[in-house]
Design a protein around this motif. Structure first.
Motif, PDB file in Angstrom:
ATOM      1  N   MET A 121       0.832  -1.193   0.000  1.00 22.97           N
ATOM      2  CA  MET A 121       0.000   0.000   0.000  1.00 22.97           C
ATOM      3  C   MET A 121       0.868   1.245   0.000  1.00 22.97           C
ATOM      4  SD  MET A 121      -3.141  -0.269   2.592  1.00 22.97           S
ATOM      5  CE  MET A 121      -4.106  -1.728   2.640  1.00 22.97           C
ATOM      6  N   THR A 122       0.374   2.289  -0.637  1.00 23.45           N
ATOM      7  CA  THR A 122       1.100   3.549  -0.630  1.00 23.45           C
ATOM      8  C   THR A 122       0.767   4.310   0.653  1.00 23.45           C
ATOM      9  OG1 THR A 122      -0.670   4.743  -1.736  1.00 23.45           O
ATOM     10  CG2 THR A 122       0.972   3.667  -3.160  1.00 23.45           C
ATOM     11  N   ALA A 123       1.550   5.354   0.901  1.00 23.63           N
ATOM     12  CA  ALA A 123       1.340   6.156   2.113  1.00 23.63           C
ATOM     13  C   ALA A 123      -0.042   6.801   2.100  1.00 23.63           C
ATOM     14  CB  ALA A 123       2.433   7.212   2.234  1.00 23.63           C
ATOM     15  N   ASN A 124      -0.481   7.281   0.932  1.00 20.69           N
ATOM     16  CA  ASN A 124      -1.792   7.930   0.849  1.00 20.69           C
ATOM     17  C   ASN A 124      -2.919   6.949   1.141  1.00 20.69           C
ATOM     18  OD1 ASN A 124      -0.820  10.457   0.319  1.00 20.69           O
ATOM     19  ND2 ASN A 124      -1.020  10.291  -1.899  1.00 20.69           N
ATOM     20  N   GLU A 125      -2.799   5.692   0.685  1.00 21.56           N
ATOM     21  CA  GLU A 125      -3.831   4.699   0.964  1.00 21.56           C
ATOM     22  C   GLU A 125      -3.869   4.377   2.454  1.00 21.56           C
ATOM     23  OE1 GLU A 125      -2.709   1.509  -1.608  1.00 21.56           O
ATOM     24  OE2 GLU A 125      -3.817   2.322  -3.321  1.00 21.56           O
ATOM     25  N   ASP A 126      -2.692   4.261   3.080  1.00 22.27           N
ATOM     26  CA  ASP A 126      -2.633   4.030   4.525  1.00 22.27           C
ATOM     27  C   ASP A 126      -3.270   5.183   5.290  1.00 22.27           C
ATOM     28  OD1 ASP A 126      -1.381   1.601   4.255  1.00 22.27           O
ATOM     29  OD2 ASP A 126       0.647   2.389   4.568  1.00 22.27           O
ATOM     30  N   GLN A 127      -2.992   6.405   4.839  1.00 21.31           N
ATOM     31  CA  GLN A 127      -3.563   7.579   5.500  1.00 21.31           C
ATOM     32  C   GLN A 127      -5.081   7.580   5.366  1.00 21.31           C
ATOM     33  OE1 GLN A 127      -1.719  11.154   4.061  1.00 21.31           O
ATOM     34  NE2 GLN A 127       0.318  10.571   4.806  1.00 21.31           N
ATOM     35  N   GLU A 128      -5.584   7.265   4.178  1.00 21.51           N
ATOM     36  CA  GLU A 128      -7.031   7.249   3.962  1.00 21.51           C
ATOM     37  C   GLU A 128      -7.707   6.201   4.834  1.00 21.51           C
ATOM     38  OE1 GLU A 128      -7.957   6.872  -0.201  1.00 21.51           O
ATOM     39  OE2 GLU A 128      -6.704   8.588  -0.711  1.00 21.51           O
ATOM     40  N   MET A 129      -7.083   5.023   4.952  1.00 17.89           N
ATOM     41  CA  MET A 129      -7.658   3.965   5.777  1.00 17.89           C
ATOM     42  C   MET A 129      -7.652   4.366   7.258  1.00 17.89           C
ATOM     43  SD  MET A 129      -6.284   0.461   4.022  1.00 17.89           S
ATOM     44  CE  MET A 129      -6.843  -0.509   5.392  1.00 17.89           C
ATOM     45  N   GLU A 130      -6.551   4.959   7.714  1.00 18.68           N
ATOM     46  CA  GLU A 130      -6.478   5.375   9.119  1.00 18.68           C
ATOM     47  C   GLU A 130      -7.445   6.519   9.390  1.00 18.68           C
ATOM     48  OE1 GLU A 130      -3.383   6.364  12.697  1.00 18.68           O
ATOM     49  OE2 GLU A 130      -2.580   6.215  10.670  1.00 18.68           O
ATOM     50  N   LEU A 131      -7.571   7.442   8.454  1.00 20.24           N
ATOM     51  CA  LEU A 131      -8.505   8.553   8.614  1.00 20.24           C
ATOM     52  C   LEU A 131      -9.931   8.031   8.745  1.00 20.24           C
ATOM     53  CD1 LEU A 131      -9.018  11.589   8.670  1.00 20.24           C
ATOM     54  CD2 LEU A 131      -9.060  11.555   6.183  1.00 20.24           C
ATOM     55  N   GLU A 132     -10.301   7.069   7.917  1.00 22.69           N
ATOM     56  CA  GLU A 132     -11.638   6.482   7.993  1.00 22.69           C
ATOM     57  C   GLU A 132     -11.844   5.780   9.337  1.00 22.69           C
ATOM     58  OE1 GLU A 132     -14.101   3.031   5.645  1.00 22.69           O
ATOM     59  OE2 GLU A 132     -12.730   4.296   4.484  1.00 22.69           O
ATOM     60  N   ALA A 133     -10.821   5.073   9.800  1.00 21.50           N
ATOM     61  CA  ALA A 133     -10.920   4.387  11.090  1.00 21.50           C
ATOM     62  C   ALA A 133     -11.059   5.393  12.231  1.00 21.50           C
ATOM     63  CB  ALA A 133      -9.691   3.503  11.308  1.00 21.50           C
ATOM     64  N   LEU A 134     -10.270   6.478  12.213  1.00 16.81           N
ATOM     65  CA  LEU A 134     -10.349   7.498  13.262  1.00 16.81           C
ATOM     66  C   LEU A 134     -11.721   8.151  13.290  1.00 16.81           C
ATOM     67  CD1 LEU A 134      -6.859   9.216  12.927  1.00 16.81           C
ATOM     68  CD2 LEU A 134      -7.662   7.822  14.833  1.00 16.81           C
ATOM     69  N   ARG A 135     -12.257   8.432  12.122  1.00 18.28           N
ATOM     70  CA  ARG A 135     -13.579   9.056  12.056  1.00 18.28           C
ATOM     71  C   ARG A 135     -14.647   8.143  12.637  1.00 18.28           C
ATOM     72  NH1 ARG A 135     -13.058  11.476   5.935  1.00 18.28           N
ATOM     73  NH2 ARG A 135     -12.022  13.433   6.499  1.00 18.28           N
ATOM     74  N   SER A 136     -14.546   6.849  12.357  1.00 15.07           N
ATOM     75  CA  SER A 136     -15.569   5.936  12.883  1.00 15.07           C
ATOM     76  C   SER A 136     -15.390   5.702  14.381  1.00 15.07           C
ATOM     77  CB  SER A 136     -15.544   4.605  12.125  1.00 15.07           C
ATOM     78  OG  SER A 136     -14.321   3.930  12.353  1.00 15.07           O
ATOM     79  N   ILE A 137     -14.157   5.659  14.860  1.00 13.07           N
ATOM     80  CA  ILE A 137     -13.908   5.427  16.287  1.00 13.07           C
ATOM     81  C   ILE A 137     -14.330   6.633  17.118  1.00 13.07           C
ATOM     82  CG2 ILE A 137     -12.096   5.135  18.027  1.00 13.07           C
ATOM     83  CD1 ILE A 137     -10.577   3.453  15.917  1.00 13.07           C
ATOM     84  N   TYR A 138     -13.926   7.823  16.683  1.00 11.41           N
ATOM     85  CA  TYR A 138     -14.141   9.020  17.490  1.00 11.41           C
ATOM     86  C   TYR A 138     -15.337   9.847  17.058  1.00 11.41           C
ATOM     87  CZ  TYR A 138      -9.591   7.951  19.439  1.00 11.41           C
ATOM     88  OH  TYR A 138      -8.559   7.333  20.069  1.00 11.41           O
ATOM     89  N   GLU A 139     -16.242   9.283  16.276  1.00 14.35           N
ATOM     90  CA  GLU A 139     -17.438  10.004  15.845  1.00 14.35           C
ATOM     91  C   GLU A 139     -18.262  10.399  17.074  1.00 14.35           C
ATOM     92  OE1 GLU A 139     -21.403   9.336  13.086  1.00 14.35           O
ATOM     93  OE2 GLU A 139     -19.871   7.804  13.182  1.00 14.35           O
ATOM     94  N   GLY A 140     -18.529  11.677  17.223  1.00 16.20           N
ATOM     95  CA  GLY A 140     -19.309  12.177  18.348  1.00 16.20           C
ATOM     96  C   GLY A 140     -18.502  12.395  19.616  1.00 16.20           C
ATOM     97  N   ASP A 141     -17.212  12.096  19.599  1.00 17.38           N
ATOM     98  CA  ASP A 141     -16.362  12.297  20.778  1.00 17.38           C
ATOM     99  C   ASP A 141     -15.891  13.745  20.779  1.00 17.38           C
ATOM    100  OD1 ASP A 141     -14.599  12.212  22.868  1.00 17.38           O
ATOM    101  OD2 ASP A 141     -13.494  10.453  22.158  1.00 17.38           O
ATOM    102  N   GLU A 142     -16.221  14.474  21.857  1.00 20.20           N
ATOM    103  CA  GLU A 142     -15.856  15.889  21.930  1.00 20.20           C
ATOM    104  C   GLU A 142     -14.357  16.099  22.157  1.00 20.20           C
ATOM    105  OE1 GLU A 142     -16.840  16.844  26.558  1.00 20.20           O
ATOM    106  OE2 GLU A 142     -18.475  16.975  25.120  1.00 20.20           O
ATOM    107  N   CYS A 143     -13.640  15.044  22.518  1.00 17.71           N
ATOM    108  CA  CYS A 143     -12.187  15.169  22.744  1.00 17.71           C
ATOM    109  C   CYS A 143     -11.412  15.152  21.435  1.00 17.71           C
ATOM    110  CB  CYS A 143     -11.685  14.037  23.635  1.00 17.71           C
ATOM    111  SG  CYS A 143     -12.323  14.098  25.312  1.00 17.71           S
ATOM    112  N   PHE A 144     -11.993  14.626  20.378  1.00 15.43           N
ATOM    113  CA  PHE A 144     -11.311  14.485  19.089  1.00 15.43           C
ATOM    114  C   PHE A 144     -11.796  15.548  18.115  1.00 15.43           C
ATOM    115  CE2 PHE A 144     -11.140  12.673  14.783  1.00 15.43           C
ATOM    116  CZ  PHE A 144      -9.788  12.411  14.689  1.00 15.43           C
ATOM    117  N   LYS A 145     -10.839  16.179  17.436  1.00 12.69           N
ATOM    118  CA  LYS A 145     -11.197  17.186  16.437  1.00 12.69           C
ATOM    119  C   LYS A 145     -10.287  17.014  15.231  1.00 12.69           C
ATOM    120  CE  LYS A 145     -11.636  22.133  15.749  1.00 12.69           C
ATOM    121  NZ  LYS A 145     -11.370  23.452  16.310  1.00 12.69           N
ATOM    122  N   GLU A 146     -10.898  16.890  14.069  1.00 10.94           N
ATOM    123  CA  GLU A 146     -10.150  16.795  12.819  1.00 10.94           C
ATOM    124  C   GLU A 146     -10.065  18.200  12.231  1.00 10.94           C
ATOM    125  OE1 GLU A 146     -10.696  14.797   8.410  1.00 10.94           O
ATOM    126  OE2 GLU A 146     -11.897  14.055  10.070  1.00 10.94           O
TER     127      GLU A 146
END
Length: 181
Positions: free
Chosen positions: A1-26
């Motif tokens: 996988m390229t770095a951009n694909e890894d970043q996209e996968m991690e970004l999607e995971a972070l969004r799903s994990i911290y959705e609605g969490d007031e401690c996390f801000k993108e």
């Protein structure tokens, strides 16, 4: 996988994990803030993490420069950064944002054990002089003409108060309509 694909996968995971969490801000697609601790907690701090172009092969940029962290001493900030850098080195080459956030939450007490709140009081001489000069100036009262004063006096009683009900209106119902008098 390229770095951009890894970043996209991690970004999607972070969004799903911290959705609605007031401690996390993108803040952008490569920049994140995570608050460790509650808002009222004097030992709370905010981690600012930014992904470089080749993340996760290269380490993310970690900062504690947000305004929220102004009360934390420089020594404590340096300690937090050095401990986080150790975690980054251990996880280099893998998606590590979740790991860093959770590690910081679990170790908040040990990271902040030597924390002494920094109190900064900044006063400038211009603020002090402007406050005293405005205190010296008196507020100007609105000047009324003689006729305006006579109208006010004629509406008030001997105590200077308006009679009870001076601004009341009468409402009369005529059929289906209400009239205001």
């Amino acid at each position: 996988m390229t770095a951009n694909e890894d970043q996209e996968m991690e970004l999607e995971a972070l969004r799903s994990i911290y959705e609605g969490d007031e401690c996390f801000k993108e803040t952008s697609s490569v920049s994140f803030q995570f608050r460790i601790g509650e808002l009222e907690d004097k030992k709370a701090f905010i981690l600012d993490l930014t992904w470089p172009e080749m993340y996760p092969e290269t380490a993310p940029q970690i900062s504690l420069d947000s305004f929220f962290n102004n009360r934390i001493s420089a020594e404590t900030k340096q300690l937090i950064l050095s401990k986080l850098e150790e975690q980054v080195e251990a996880n280099l080459g893998t998606a590590m944002m979740y790991t860093l956030f959770e590690w910081a939450k679990e170790n908040q007490e040990s990271l902040m054990e030597n924390h002494k709140p920094v109190v900064t009081a900044v006063t400038s001489s211009s603020d002090v002089t402007s406050a005293t000069s405005t205190a010296k100036k008196r507020e100007k009262k609105e000047q009324l003409t003689k006729s305006q004063k006579r109208k006010i006096i004629s509406k008030t009683d001997n105590k200077g108060e308006l009679p009870r009900g001076w601004n009341w209106i009468d409402v009369i119902k005529v059929g289906n309509f209400y009239l205001l008098l």
